[in-house]
Design an enzyme around this catalytic site. Structure first.
Site, PDB file in Angstrom:
ATOM      1  N   HIS A 189       0.796  -0.879   0.202  1.00 31.47           N
ATOM      2  CA  HIS A 189      -0.325  -0.185   0.108  1.00 31.47           C
ATOM      3  C   HIS A 189       0.825   1.461  -0.155  1.00 31.47           C
ATOM      4  O   HIS A 189       0.033   2.277  -1.081  1.00 31.47           O
ATOM      5  CB  HIS A 189      -0.693  -0.086   1.020  1.00 31.47           C
ATOM      6  CG  HIS A 189      -1.882  -0.991   0.819  1.00 31.47           C
ATOM      7  ND1 HIS A 189      -1.590  -1.318   2.865  1.00 31.47           N
ATOM      8  CD2 HIS A 189      -2.812  -1.742   0.460  1.00 31.47           C
ATOM      9  CE1 HIS A 189      -3.223  -3.037   2.219  1.00 31.47           C
ATOM     10  NE2 HIS A 189      -3.831  -2.350   1.256  1.00 31.47           N
ATOM     11  N   LYS A 209     -16.351  -7.184   6.459  1.00 35.15           N
ATOM     12  CA  LYS A 209     -14.686  -8.014   6.739  1.00 35.15           C
ATOM     13  C   LYS A 209     -15.209  -7.887   8.319  1.00 35.15           C
ATOM     14  O   LYS A 209     -15.668  -6.810   8.443  1.00 35.15           O
ATOM     15  CB  LYS A 209     -13.685  -7.444   6.197  1.00 35.15           C
ATOM     16  CG  LYS A 209     -13.988  -6.848   4.491  1.00 35.15           C
ATOM     17  CD  LYS A 209     -12.443  -6.630   3.437  1.00 35.15           C
ATOM     18  CE  LYS A 209     -12.008  -7.493   2.049  1.00 35.15           C
ATOM     19  NZ  LYS A 209     -10.468  -6.574   1.685  1.00 35.15           N
ATOM     20  N   ARG A 218      -2.095  -5.542  -8.626  1.00 32.87           N
ATOM     21  CA  ARG A 218      -0.923  -7.310  -7.945  1.00 32.87           C
ATOM     22  C   ARG A 218      -0.784  -7.942  -9.249  1.00 32.87           C
ATOM     23  O   ARG A 218       0.081  -8.237  -9.255  1.00 32.87           O
ATOM     24  CB  ARG A 218      -1.283  -7.877  -6.885  1.00 32.87           C
ATOM     25  CG  ARG A 218      -0.645  -6.409  -5.233  1.00 32.87           C
ATOM     26  CD  ARG A 218      -1.114  -6.878  -4.740  1.00 32.87           C
ATOM     27  NE  ARG A 218      -3.078  -7.375  -4.528  1.00 32.87           N
ATOM     28  CZ  ARG A 218      -3.371  -8.049  -3.459  1.00 32.87           C
ATOM     29  NH1 ARG A 218      -3.718  -8.575  -2.452  1.00 32.87           N
ATOM     30  NH2 ARG A 218      -5.457  -8.093  -4.221  1.00 32.87           N
ATOM     31  N   SER A 248      -3.369  -7.804   3.455  1.00 37.38           N
ATOM     32  CA  SER A 248      -3.854  -7.748   4.545  1.00 37.38           C
ATOM     33  C   SER A 248      -3.720  -8.919   5.182  1.00 37.38           C
ATOM     34  O   SER A 248      -3.029  -9.420   6.051  1.00 37.38           O
ATOM     35  CB  SER A 248      -4.686  -6.766   4.822  1.00 37.38           C
ATOM     36  OG  SER A 248      -4.487  -5.139   4.400  1.00 37.38           O
TER      37      SER A 248
END
Ligand code: COA
Length: 164
Positions: free
Chosen positions: A20, A44, A93, A131
């Site tokens: 990040h 989440k 990514r 994460s």
């Protein structure tokens, strides 16, 4: 006089990773103001509260004067409009990120036609990072050095020890 260009980098940032931070650093030189916006997300189950996640981001971006840390709920397109942002920044990514990100970018542009999404390719060394990977390593007692900024390692260790 040209208008100040604001971009938003949204995410859960639970917690912020070096991946990040790489995107934040690169986007901060492309726009006059970069708002890093921590999302309140009921779906989440975060390890860190929105306040903690914002605090981690503030501590790790304090050398970047045009980076503002904020939080938001609701639609990203509405938040971007409220903030006068012209762009959303996202990190890509791998090819696997593409389809989902493409769909979100098109939906956001339909909701706010003045809003474009700018994709920055994540640096090769951060390709595999997320994460969740960081939290999984920490929960199992692994060392997260090199995955997250040094300044938040102790916070992660403390939190994961509590959950033992
Ligand atoms: N380096 C390291 N990790 C990265 C990364 C990078 N450059 N880019 C993404 N990731 C990780 C994130 O940490 C996250 O990991 P996790 O799943 O382990 O938590 C994962 O990749 C997915 O990232 P992302 O797709 O950005 O999801 P997010 O949950 O962090 O954020 C929002 C999603 C906030 C952008 C999106 O849900 C949103 O816009 N919500 C608002 C509601 C809305 O407007 N909905 C309609 C959208 S069309």
């Amino acid at each position: 006089m040209s208008k100040m260009k604001t971009a938003i980098y949204p995410g859960s940032f639970d917690p912020v990773t070096l991946g990040h931070l790489d995107i934040i650093r690169r986007a901060s030189v492309m726009f006059d103001r970069l708002i890093v916006a921590v999302m309140h997300n009921q779906n989440k189950h975060p390890m860190f509260s929105v306040q903690e996640r914002m605090d981690f981001l503030k501590r790790t971006t304090d050398d970047m004067p045009n980076v503002v840390i904020a939080s938001f709920g609701g639609l990203l397109a509405d938040y971007a409009w409220q903030q006068g942002a012209c762009a959303i920044v996202k990190g890509l990514r791998a090819v696997s990120d593409f389809e989902y990100e493409f769909q979100m970018a098109l939906a956001n542009r339909k909701l706010n036609p003045e809003l474009d999404t700018v994709f920055l390719m994540t640096s090769a060394e951060h390709m595999y990072l997320s994460s969740s990977v960081v939290k999984d390593i920490a929960v199992h007692g692994g060392n997260v050095t090199g995955f997250v900024p040094d300044g938040i390692i102790q916070d992660i260790v403390r939190r994961t020890r509590k959950e033992d």
